[in-house]
Design a protein around this motif. Structure first.
Motif, short mmCIF file in Angstrom:
data_model
loop_
_atom_site.label_atom_id
_atom_site.label_comp_id
_atom_site.label_asym_id
_atom_site.label_seq_id
_atom_site.Cartn_x
_atom_site.Cartn_y
_atom_site.Cartn_z
N UNK A 13 46.77 4.93 71.58
CA UNK A 13 45.66 4.63 70.47
C UNK A 13 44.70 5.71 70.25
N UNK A 14 44.31 6.48 71.56
CA UNK A 14 43.18 7.21 71.34
C UNK A 14 42.65 8.00 70.08
N UNK A 15 43.79 8.42 69.59
CA UNK A 15 43.41 9.21 67.98
C UNK A 15 42.84 8.17 67.19
N UNK A 16 43.55 6.86 67.31
CA UNK A 16 42.99 5.98 66.22
C UNK A 16 41.55 5.69 66.56
N UNK A 17 41.51 5.17 67.77
CA UNK A 17 40.21 4.86 68.46
C UNK A 17 39.05 5.97 67.96
N UNK A 18 39.53 7.30 68.33
CA UNK A 18 38.53 8.40 67.77
C UNK A 18 38.18 8.29 66.29
N UNK A 19 39.17 8.11 65.74
CA UNK A 19 38.89 8.21 64.17
C UNK A 19 38.00 6.88 63.83
N UNK A 20 38.29 5.71 64.21
CA UNK A 20 37.44 4.72 64.08
C UNK A 20 35.96 5.06 64.31
N UNK A 21 35.63 5.52 65.89
CA UNK A 21 34.63 6.01 66.13
C UNK A 21 33.70 6.88 65.34
N UNK A 22 34.49 7.70 64.45
CA UNK A 22 33.87 8.62 63.60
C UNK A 22 33.65 8.02 62.17
N UNK A 23 34.57 7.15 61.72
CA UNK A 23 34.27 6.32 60.64
C UNK A 23 32.93 5.29 60.96
N UNK A 24 32.62 4.72 62.09
CA UNK A 24 31.63 4.13 62.41
C UNK A 24 30.38 4.90 62.30
N UNK A 25 30.50 5.83 63.03
CA UNK A 25 29.38 6.89 63.13
C UNK A 25 28.86 7.28 61.73
N UNK A 26 29.61 7.85 60.77
CA UNK A 26 29.44 8.00 59.64
C UNK A 26 28.56 6.93 58.89
N UNK A 27 29.35 5.63 59.04
CA UNK A 27 28.66 4.40 58.38
C UNK A 27 27.15 4.30 58.94
N UNK A 28 27.05 4.56 60.23
CA UNK A 28 25.70 4.41 60.64
C UNK A 28 24.86 5.55 60.74
N UNK A 29 25.07 6.42 59.97
CA UNK A 29 24.43 7.69 59.56
C UNK A 29 24.13 8.52 60.67
N UNK A 30 25.05 8.62 61.63
CA UNK A 30 24.86 9.41 62.99
C UNK A 30 26.20 10.11 63.17
N UNK A 31 26.82 10.67 62.28
CA UNK A 31 28.14 11.45 62.50
C UNK A 31 27.80 12.46 63.56
N UNK A 32 26.66 13.16 63.33
CA UNK A 32 26.59 14.41 64.70
C UNK A 32 26.31 14.03 66.03
N UNK A 33 26.21 12.39 66.18
CA UNK A 33 26.33 11.89 67.31
C UNK A 33 27.62 11.40 68.08
N UNK A 34 28.57 11.53 67.17
CA UNK A 34 29.73 11.16 67.93
C UNK A 34 30.55 12.11 68.37
N UNK A 35 30.36 12.16 69.74
CA UNK A 35 30.79 13.55 70.46
C UNK A 35 32.09 13.01 71.62
N UNK A 36 32.64 11.89 71.57
CA UNK A 36 33.67 11.75 72.34
C UNK A 36 35.07 12.57 72.05
N UNK A 37 35.77 12.59 72.99
CA UNK A 37 36.73 13.42 72.85
C UNK A 37 38.05 12.61 73.35
N UNK A 38 39.37 13.24 73.15
CA UNK A 38 40.53 12.47 73.86
C UNK A 38 40.44 12.49 74.97
N UNK A 39 39.85 13.47 75.81
CA UNK A 39 39.74 13.57 77.33
C UNK A 39 38.69 12.40 77.74
N UNK A 40 37.50 12.31 77.26
CA UNK A 40 36.53 11.53 77.68
C UNK A 40 37.31 10.14 77.38
#
Length: 164
Positions: A13-40
């Motif tokens: 599920x990691x790719x899905x989780x990361x895509x949701x994190x990015x969508x959430x960051x965009x919604x919260x107007x902070x896309x540049x702060x979403x730095x999580x990686x598959x490894x992390x």
């Protein structure tokens, strides 16, 4: 009838989780702060000594949301608690019970783990979420608390050298 189910996240599920994190960051107007990686995310969720857990919400066998949480501790009640770091539901699945399903999964963990509470933060401008938390869940605002943060290696080094 729309039925959302929840299940614990798996490494797949990691790719899905990361895509949701990015969508959430965009919604919260902070896309540049979403730095999580598959490894992390793999280290945080699935390796020995992992620090967080996650649920995936599905509808028609398709991921439509997630909740990521970790344990905290309250000295006042002398019990561990759950801190909900992120809860996200895709726009097409909102108002269909997905958020409630994720909170039910968290409540089940809180009961099984004898937790004293579930805490989370919400941006002040996110009125749809605040309304959901208050009216649908019965959540209580904690307006007397102010969030504080130190972030990043530079801040930690500065703090480490205070009073030296």
């Amino acid at each position: 009838m729309y039925a959302a189910t929840t299940r614990p996240a798996t490494p797949d599920d990691i790719p899905t989780i990361l895509s949701f994190i990015i969508e959430l960051a965009v919604y919260e107007k902070e896309r540049d702060k979403a730095l999580a990686t598959p490894e992390s995310m793999h280290k945080a969720l699935f390796e020995d000594g992992h620090v967080a857990n996650a649920f995936i919400a599905e509808a028609d066998n398709k991921p439509v949301g997630f909740a990521l949480y970790f344990y905290n501790f309250s000295t006042w009640i002398g019990k561990k608690g759950i801190y909900l770091e992120d809860l996200y539901v895709t726009p097409s699945a909102r108002n269909l019970g997905v958020g409630k399903a994720l909170f039910r999964a968290l409540a089940k963990v809180a009961i099984e783990e004898d937790c004293g509470r579930i805490d989370w933060s919400v941006l002040k401008w996110n009125t749809p979420s605040i309304g959901f938390y208050e009216s649908s869940l019965g959540a209580i605002r904690q307006e007397e608390w102010v969030g504080m943060r130190l972030e990043g290696a530079e801040a930690f080094e500065r703090l480490k050298s205070l009073g030296a």
